[in-house]
Design an enzyme around this catalytic site. Structure first.
Site, PDB file in Angstrom:
ATOM      1  N   PRO A  11      -6.446  28.333   2.715  1.00  0.00           N
ATOM      2  CA  PRO A  11      -6.203  26.958   3.155  1.00  0.00           C
ATOM      3  C   PRO A  11      -5.309  26.250   2.147  1.00  0.00           C
ATOM      4  CG  PRO A  11      -8.404  27.172   2.221  1.00  0.00           C
ATOM      5  CD  PRO A  11      -7.834  28.552   2.265  1.00  0.00           C
ATOM      6  N   VAL A  24      -3.350  22.392   1.843  1.00  0.00           N
ATOM      7  CA  VAL A  24      -2.971  21.090   2.383  1.00  0.00           C
ATOM      8  C   VAL A  24      -1.456  21.034   2.525  1.00  0.00           C
ATOM      9  CG1 VAL A  24      -2.799  18.641   1.755  1.00  0.00           C
ATOM     10  CG2 VAL A  24      -4.984  19.815   1.604  1.00  0.00           C
ATOM     11  N   GLU A  27      -7.079  21.934   4.745  1.00  0.00           N
ATOM     12  CA  GLU A  27      -8.337  21.192   4.817  1.00  0.00           C
ATOM     13  C   GLU A  27      -8.140  19.899   5.616  1.00  0.00           C
ATOM     14  OE1 GLU A  27      -9.399  18.618   1.578  1.00  0.00           O
ATOM     15  OE2 GLU A  27     -11.459  19.288   1.647  1.00  0.00           O
ATOM     16  N   CYS A  76     -12.250  21.970  -3.827  1.00  0.00           N
ATOM     17  CA  CYS A  76     -11.141  21.062  -4.173  1.00  0.00           C
ATOM     18  C   CYS A  76     -11.556  20.126  -5.302  1.00  0.00           C
ATOM     19  CB  CYS A  76     -10.712  20.252  -2.956  1.00  0.00           C
ATOM     20  SG  CYS A  76      -9.331  19.161  -3.343  1.00  0.00           S
ATOM     21  N   LYS A  90     -15.783  27.911   0.874  1.00  0.00           N
ATOM     22  CA  LYS A  90     -14.879  28.334  -0.210  1.00  0.00           C
ATOM     23  C   LYS A  90     -15.283  27.566  -1.454  1.00  0.00           C
ATOM     24  CE  LYS A  90      -9.944  28.538  -1.316  1.00  0.00           C
ATOM     25  NZ  LYS A  90      -9.642  27.310  -2.052  1.00  0.00           N
TER      26      LYS A  90
HETATM   27  C1  LIG Z   1      -0.336  23.399  -2.005  1.00  0.00           C
HETATM   28  C2  LIG Z   1      -1.782  23.800  -2.114  1.00  0.00           C
HETATM   29  C3  LIG Z   1      -2.689  23.206  -1.272  1.00  0.00           C
HETATM   30  C4  LIG Z   1      -4.037  23.596  -1.316  1.00  0.00           C
HETATM   31  N1  LIG Z   1      -4.912  23.076  -0.415  1.00  0.00           N
HETATM   32  C5  LIG Z   1      -6.180  23.565  -0.331  1.00  0.00           C
HETATM   33  C6  LIG Z   1      -7.042  23.214   0.731  1.00  0.00           C
HETATM   34  O1  LIG Z   1      -6.670  22.463   1.651  1.00  0.00           O
HETATM   35  N2  LIG Z   1      -8.300  23.716   0.745  1.00  0.00           N
HETATM   36  C7  LIG Z   1      -8.758  24.589  -0.232  1.00  0.00           C
HETATM   37  O2  LIG Z   1      -9.896  25.038  -0.151  1.00  0.00           O
HETATM   38  N3  LIG Z   1      -7.938  24.949  -1.230  1.00  0.00           N
HETATM   39  C8  LIG Z   1      -6.670  24.499  -1.296  1.00  0.00           C
HETATM   40  N4  LIG Z   1      -5.817  24.943  -2.270  1.00  0.00           N
HETATM   41  C9  LIG Z   1      -6.296  25.970  -3.210  1.00  0.00           C
HETATM   42  C10 LIG Z   1      -5.949  27.362  -2.709  1.00  0.00           C
HETATM   43  O3  LIG Z   1      -6.522  27.630  -1.452  1.00  0.00           O
HETATM   44  C11 LIG Z   1      -6.361  28.426  -3.689  1.00  0.00           C
HETATM   45  O4  LIG Z   1      -7.754  28.328  -3.898  1.00  0.00           O
HETATM   46  C12 LIG Z   1      -5.685  28.319  -5.059  1.00  0.00           C
HETATM   47  O5  LIG Z   1      -4.314  28.022  -4.932  1.00  0.00           O
HETATM   48  C13 LIG Z   1      -5.827  29.632  -5.802  1.00  0.00           C
HETATM   49  O6  LIG Z   1      -5.296  30.715  -5.047  1.00  0.00           O
HETATM   50  P1  LIG Z   1      -3.874  31.384  -5.394  1.00  0.00           P
HETATM   51  O7  LIG Z   1      -3.968  31.878  -6.809  1.00  0.00           O
HETATM   52  O8  LIG Z   1      -3.677  32.476  -4.416  1.00  0.00           O
HETATM   53  O9  LIG Z   1      -2.846  30.311  -5.321  1.00  0.00           O
HETATM   54  C14 LIG Z   1      -4.474  24.561  -2.267  1.00  0.00           C
HETATM   55  C15 LIG Z   1      -3.540  25.124  -3.130  1.00  0.00           C
HETATM   56  C16 LIG Z   1      -2.208  24.764  -3.058  1.00  0.00           C
HETATM   57  C17 LIG Z   1      -1.216  25.417  -3.975  1.00  0.00           C
END
Ligand SMILES: Cc1cc2nc3c(=O)[nH]c(=O)nc-3n(C[C@H](O)[C@H](O)[C@H](O)COP(=O)(O)O)c2cc1C
Length: 510
Positions: free
Chosen positions: A35, A37, A60, A133, A172
């Site tokens: 997910p 945003v 989200e 978050c 999550k």
């Molecule tokens: C632009 C952006 C928006 C995000 N929005 C959400 C979200 O809406 N809900 C959520 O649970 N995590 C959100 N995250 C966190 C990611 O889902 C993820 O947990 C975090 O980036 C770590 O994973 P990665 O190392 O693959 O980036 C967001 C991360 C980024 C970079």
């Protein structure tokens, strides 16, 4: 690592005394778009599926916002839209992703969470609660990572969802300061009956540049029986497809969820390796136009992909773009934009030409509203007189309350329809208009025509109205002649009343 098909038949939840058997998403051995945003809107989710993601999470969406939304089947785009009262599409989804999309919500209340799950459950494959978050806008309302310090609330929300929705429920989380506390929390979470848990291997206060704890995720995976989805590996661990499997093995998890690496290049999910960014962005833009994604969202996602190339000539063009068309032109897709827009307009025209019955709308009108198929054509009216003015004037003469206009905009084609209420009767044109003003004029025409009143058309049998208007522009609206009672159909033979300047005008916006 990938397994054919994502659906398995599982025994569903018990609802209303009936055990339902529903198709249920399987979270074992999956590649998942995390997910995000603003990033996880429909074009990105479809692109991730094209490149090989098995499951895609939406961004989200906050429970309170969702609960204001209406579910609308969009026949032009072949989507299902959840539309807010201000006509903004909060969540758009389509058949192609129905069996693979997980709806992630931000919530701090079990009843609200369940109401949202029920609202979307027929259009999505799974329901997820964001408990990771760390941003203030989320934690302030007791949502996101704030839930991690309230296990009772977590339990209430998850068990309410598990009992009340037909879809598998997941959450999550982030890890807690101590492993012991983390393990005791996830065990409690597992007991609620959820289908899987996604673990972002960082603590609440840690930022993306901190190393992800593969060990903590591994400890959780070894403790629980439900699938654990490892997350947090982008950048340090995951730069290409094969790294995803390495991260899965390092964490001993069932599945891997990828956020940033997919945001930078969604072809990370492709077994054959990353595709050139130019090609990926073009595919993204095609989906964005096809599904009428708002250009500001399209632009944001493309900027995330371009990253350090934002200063390139293409980056500058993207930065300057103020519409989907300009974005397309910046990427050499001007002709595609024209074609797709024409196709969508043709579909729109075809849809609007259908009878209400064919459109799935009630054929018989039981609303009590008087309706006519009329439009306001400015050229057919005297420059200074409009149907709304005529109607207002008539109401004053009749000592009736001022007409009340209630106007709505249809998300499908952004056209307007107005209902005017006069003397407790409602009037409406069945033809939708390009602007609120035109729709109101059309509603006023319906009222005037159905009452047999003049409406200010050129050549109408009411020359004195037009003449008097020009002769007496400063007449006091409250003056004696304005009080004279009008005989229906004779309004325009009465002197016309113009508003004095500086007064708060009921004619405003005309
Ligand atoms: C632009 C952006 C928006 C995000 N929005 C959400 C979200 O809406 N809900 C959520 O649970 N995590 C959100 N995250 C966190 C990611 O889902 C993820 O947990 C975090 O980036 C770590 O994973 P990665 O190392 O693959 O980036 C967001 C991360 C980024 C970079």
């Amino acid at each position: 690592m990938l397994q054919e098909g994502v659906l398995s038949h599982q025994r569903g939840s018990s609802r209303g005394g009936m055990i339902e058997h529903s198709l249920s998403l399987c979270y074992h051995n999956k590649l998942i778009l995390a997910p995000m945003v603003r990033v996880g809107t429909l074009p990105m989710r479809l692109l991730a599926l094209d490149y090989g993601a098995d499951i895609v999470y939406c961004e989200e969406l906050i429970d309170l916002k969702m609960l204001q939304c209406k579910r609308v089947v969009n026949e032009v785009l072949s989507t299902v839209d959840f539309v807010a009262p201000d006509d903004r599409v909060v969540f758009r989804t389509c058949k192609r992703e129905q069996s693979r999309v997980v709806f992630q919500m931000g919530t701090s209340d079990a009843e609200r969470a369940l109401a949202v799950a029920r609202l979307v459950e027929n259009d999505v494959a799974g329901i997820d609660v964001n408990m990771g978050c760390p941003k203030e806008y989320s934690t302030k309302g007791g949502m996101g990572a704030a839930l991690l310090s309230d296990p009772d609330k977590i339990e209430k929300i998850l068990s309410t969802l598990v009992k009340g929705t037909r879809r598998p429920v997941t959450c999550k989380i982030r890890i807690l300061p101590s492993l012991e506390d983390t393990l005791s929390l996830v065990k409690r979470i597992e007991r609620t009956g959820i289908a899987a848990v996604a673990v972002h291997g960082r603590k609440r206060e840690e930022r993306p540049q901190h190393p992800v704890s593969c060990e903590a995720i591994r400890a959780i995976a070894e403790t629980l029986s439900i699938p654990v989805i490892a997350n947090g590996g982008s950048h340090d661990h995951i730069q290409e497809y094969l790294d995803i499997e390495d991260f899965r093995q390092a964490t001993a998890a069932s599945s891997v969820m990828v956020a940033r690496a997919a945001m930078w290049n969604p072809s990370i999910f492709l077994k054959e390796g990353l595709r050139p960014l130019e090609e990926v962005m073009q595919k993204y833009i095609r989906y964005a136009v096809q599904y009428e994604n708002h250009y500001t969202n399209t632009k944001y996602c493309l900027c995330q992909m371009l990253r350090e190339q934002l200063e390139s000539p293409q980056g500058r063009l993207l930065h300057a773009a103020q519409s989907s068309q300009e974005i397309c032109e910046a990427f050499g897709l001007g002709a595609f934009y024209e074609e797709m827009t024409q196709e969508l307009n043709a579909r729109r025209a075809e849809f609007l030409a259908r009878t209400p019955e064919q459109r799935g709308e009630p054929a018989e009108d039981t609303s009590g509203i008087i309706k006519m198929a009329v439009k306001f054509d400015r050229r057919a009216y005297s420059p200074q007189i409009t149907p709304k003015m005529c109607l207002l004037e008539w109401c004053r003469r009749e000592k009736l309350a001022q007409p009340v206009y209630d106007t709505v905009q249809r998300p499908l084609d952004r056209l307007f329809c107005s209902v005017v209420t006069v003397a407790e009767q409602k009037y409406q044109s069945t033809l939708w208009d390009k602007s609120k003003k035109l729709a109101e004029q059309a509603a006023a025409i319906v009222c005037l025509r159905s009452r047999g009143l003049p409406e200010g058309r050129l050549g109408e049998e009411s020359p004195s109205l037009h003449k008097r208007k020009r002769e007496a522009p400063d007449q006091d609206p409250g003056g004696p002649r304005a009080q004279e009672s009008a005989v229906p159909g004779k309004l325009c033979k009465k002197p016309f009343v113009a508003l004095g300047s500086g007064e708060e005008s009921p004619l405003e916006g005309w």
